[in-house]
Design a protein around this motif. Structure first.
Motif, PDB file in Angstrom:
ATOM      1  N   UNK A 195       0.831  -1.180   0.000  1.00 28.82           N
ATOM      2  CA  UNK A 195       0.000   0.000   0.000  1.00 28.82           C
ATOM      3  C   UNK A 195       0.873   1.239   0.000  1.00 28.82           C
ATOM      4  N   UNK A 196       0.313   2.340  -0.501  1.00 30.23           N
ATOM      5  CA  UNK A 196       1.113   3.554  -0.546  1.00 30.23           C
ATOM      6  C   UNK A 196       1.363   4.097   0.845  1.00 30.23           C
ATOM      7  N   UNK A 197       2.403   4.855   0.977  1.00 29.69           N
ATOM      8  CA  UNK A 197       2.717   5.512   2.230  1.00 29.69           C
ATOM      9  C   UNK A 197       1.605   6.498   2.538  1.00 29.69           C
ATOM     10  N   UNK A 198       1.082   6.459   3.752  1.00 33.82           N
ATOM     11  CA  UNK A 198      -0.069   7.278   4.109  1.00 33.82           C
ATOM     12  C   UNK A 198       0.311   8.469   4.981  1.00 33.82           C
ATOM     13  N   UNK A 199       1.552   8.896   4.960  1.00 35.73           N
ATOM     14  CA  UNK A 199       1.962  10.010   5.794  1.00 35.73           C
ATOM     15  C   UNK A 199       2.128  11.259   4.953  1.00 35.73           C
ATOM     16  N   UNK A 200       1.639  12.388   5.480  1.00 34.44           N
ATOM     17  CA  UNK A 200       1.800  13.662   4.812  1.00 34.44           C
ATOM     18  C   UNK A 200       0.806  13.870   3.689  1.00 34.44           C
ATOM     19  N   UNK A 201       0.006  14.906   3.789  1.00 39.06           N
ATOM     20  CA  UNK A 201      -0.958  15.218   2.755  1.00 39.06           C
ATOM     21  C   UNK A 201      -2.261  14.462   2.894  1.00 39.06           C
ATOM     22  N   UNK A 202      -3.111  14.684   1.947  1.00 39.80           N
ATOM     23  CA  UNK A 202      -4.436  14.069   1.935  1.00 39.80           C
ATOM     24  C   UNK A 202      -4.537  13.054   0.816  1.00 39.80           C
ATOM     25  N   UNK A 203      -5.360  12.028   1.053  1.00 42.17           N
ATOM     26  CA  UNK A 203      -5.551  10.940   0.109  1.00 42.17           C
ATOM     27  C   UNK A 203      -7.031  10.752  -0.180  1.00 42.17           C
ATOM     28  N   UNK A 204      -7.313  10.404  -1.422  1.00 42.95           N
ATOM     29  CA  UNK A 204      -8.633   9.954  -1.840  1.00 42.95           C
ATOM     30  C   UNK A 204      -8.553   8.437  -1.906  1.00 42.95           C
ATOM     31  N   UNK A 205      -9.571   7.739  -1.443  1.00 43.27           N
ATOM     32  CA  UNK A 205      -9.544   6.279  -1.489  1.00 43.27           C
ATOM     33  C   UNK A 205     -10.909   5.726  -1.827  1.00 43.27           C
ATOM     34  N   UNK A 206     -10.925   4.517  -2.374  1.00 42.50           N
ATOM     35  CA  UNK A 206     -12.164   3.810  -2.666  1.00 42.50           C
ATOM     36  C   UNK A 206     -12.114   2.444  -1.999  1.00 42.50           C
ATOM     37  N   UNK A 207     -13.226   2.076  -1.394  1.00 36.94           N
ATOM     38  CA  UNK A 207     -13.376   0.785  -0.725  1.00 36.94           C
ATOM     39  C   UNK A 207     -14.498   0.032  -1.406  1.00 36.94           C
ATOM     40  N   UNK A 208     -14.261  -1.237  -1.713  1.00 41.07           N
ATOM     41  CA  UNK A 208     -15.303  -2.084  -2.300  1.00 41.07           C
ATOM     42  C   UNK A 208     -15.958  -2.918  -1.202  1.00 41.07           C
ATOM     43  N   UNK A 209     -17.285  -2.883  -1.177  1.00 41.69           N
ATOM     44  CA  UNK A 209     -18.069  -3.687  -0.235  1.00 41.69           C
ATOM     45  C   UNK A 209     -18.260  -5.087  -0.813  1.00 41.69           C
ATOM     46  N   UNK A 210     -18.705  -6.012   0.018  1.00 40.40           N
ATOM     47  CA  UNK A 210     -18.906  -7.384  -0.453  1.00 40.40           C
ATOM     48  C   UNK A 210     -19.962  -7.461  -1.554  1.00 40.40           C
ATOM     49  N   UNK A 211     -20.904  -6.527  -1.576  1.00 43.79           N
ATOM     50  CA  UNK A 211     -21.933  -6.501  -2.606  1.00 43.79           C
ATOM     51  C   UNK A 211     -21.517  -5.787  -3.873  1.00 43.79           C
ATOM     52  N   UNK A 212     -20.278  -5.287  -3.909  1.00 47.31           N
ATOM     53  CA  UNK A 212     -19.764  -4.629  -5.100  1.00 47.31           C
ATOM     54  C   UNK A 212     -19.838  -3.108  -5.089  1.00 47.31           C
ATOM     55  N   UNK A 213     -20.543  -2.531  -4.111  1.00 49.80           N
ATOM     56  CA  UNK A 213     -20.626  -1.081  -4.055  1.00 49.80           C
ATOM     57  C   UNK A 213     -19.249  -0.479  -3.793  1.00 49.80           C
ATOM     58  N   UNK A 214     -19.042   0.739  -4.300  1.00 54.43           N
ATOM     59  CA  UNK A 214     -17.795   1.453  -4.071  1.00 54.43           C
ATOM     60  C   UNK A 214     -18.064   2.654  -3.172  1.00 54.43           C
ATOM     61  N   UNK A 215     -17.297   2.746  -2.099  1.00 44.03           N
ATOM     62  CA  UNK A 215     -17.384   3.868  -1.173  1.00 44.03           C
ATOM     63  C   UNK A 215     -16.173   4.760  -1.403  1.00 44.03           C
ATOM     64  N   UNK A 216     -16.398   6.074  -1.475  1.00 46.15           N
ATOM     65  CA  UNK A 216     -15.325   7.035  -1.693  1.00 46.15           C
ATOM     66  C   UNK A 216     -15.120   7.856  -0.432  1.00 46.15           C
ATOM     67  N   UNK A 217     -13.857   8.040  -0.049  1.00 41.94           N
ATOM     68  CA  UNK A 217     -13.556   8.849   1.118  1.00 41.94           C
ATOM     69  C   UNK A 217     -12.223   9.549   0.993  1.00 41.94           C
ATOM     70  N   UNK A 218     -11.950  10.436   1.962  1.00 44.74           N
ATOM     71  CA  UNK A 218     -10.662  11.118   2.027  1.00 44.74           C
ATOM     72  C   UNK A 218     -10.108  10.986   3.438  1.00 44.74           C
ATOM     73  N   UNK A 219      -8.797  11.042   3.552  1.00 46.52           N
ATOM     74  CA  UNK A 219      -8.144  10.911   4.841  1.00 46.52           C
ATOM     75  C   UNK A 219      -6.688  11.350   4.725  1.00 46.52           C
ATOM     76  N   UNK A 220      -6.049  11.518   5.867  1.00 44.95           N
ATOM     77  CA  UNK A 220      -4.610  11.771   5.884  1.00 44.95           C
ATOM     78  C   UNK A 220      -3.836  10.487   6.153  1.00 44.95           C
ATOM     79  N   UNK A 221      -4.550   9.417   6.501  1.00 42.66           N
ATOM     80  CA  UNK A 221      -3.907   8.138   6.815  1.00 42.66           C
ATOM     81  C   UNK A 221      -4.795   6.998   6.313  1.00 42.66           C
ATOM     82  N   UNK A 222      -4.509   6.509   5.127  1.00 45.73           N
ATOM     83  CA  UNK A 222      -5.335   5.496   4.475  1.00 45.73           C
ATOM     84  C   UNK A 222      -5.397   4.209   5.294  1.00 45.73           C
ATOM     85  N   UNK A 223      -4.256   3.741   5.778  1.00 47.76           N
ATOM     86  CA  UNK A 223      -4.230   2.480   6.524  1.00 47.76           C
ATOM     87  C   UNK A 223      -5.094   2.556   7.782  1.00 47.76           C
ATOM     88  N   UNK A 224      -4.937   3.643   8.539  1.00 49.31           N
ATOM     89  CA  UNK A 224      -5.731   3.816   9.765  1.00 49.31           C
ATOM     90  C   UNK A 224      -7.222   3.886   9.439  1.00 49.31           C
TER      91      UNK A 224
END
Length: 89
Positions: A1-30
């Motif tokens: 996974x990419x380094x999650x330190x410094x700056x903001x990240x956009x991320x997408x999470x796939x649910x078991x039903x196939x839906x995609x959730x979009x979010x932002x964070x400064x620490x993707x792993x957390x």
């Protein structure tokens, strides 16, 4: 996974039903761990197992919010193309 330190990240999470959730964070792993443990967004609760399928550094908080809004406006097929091109999982 990419380094999650410094700056903001956009991320997408796939649910078991196939839906995609979009979010932002400064620490993707957390943030992904929060989602997996049920402490993240209500939308994702009970929709696991979850899979982190996309993550990209987008700069500052303002840039991240704009990117999140733009992604959320996209059709699912366009989001899937984004995942295919930048897949991390």
């Amino acid at each position: 996974m990419p380094e999650s330190e410094g700056g903001w990240f956009l991320y997408l999470v796939r649910c078991s039903g196939g839906q995609l959730y979009t979010g932002i964070t400064t620490d993707v792993d957390r943030r992904f761990e929060e989602h997996c443990s049920g402490k993240g967004a209500k939308f994702l609760r009970g929709k696991g197992p979850l899979q982190l399928v996309f993550s990209e550094k987008v700069g500052n908080h303002s840039d991240a919010l704009k990117a999140e809004i733009n992604i959320k406006k996209m059709h699912k097929s366009a989001k899937e193309l984004l995942v295919q091109r930048g897949c991390i999982g």
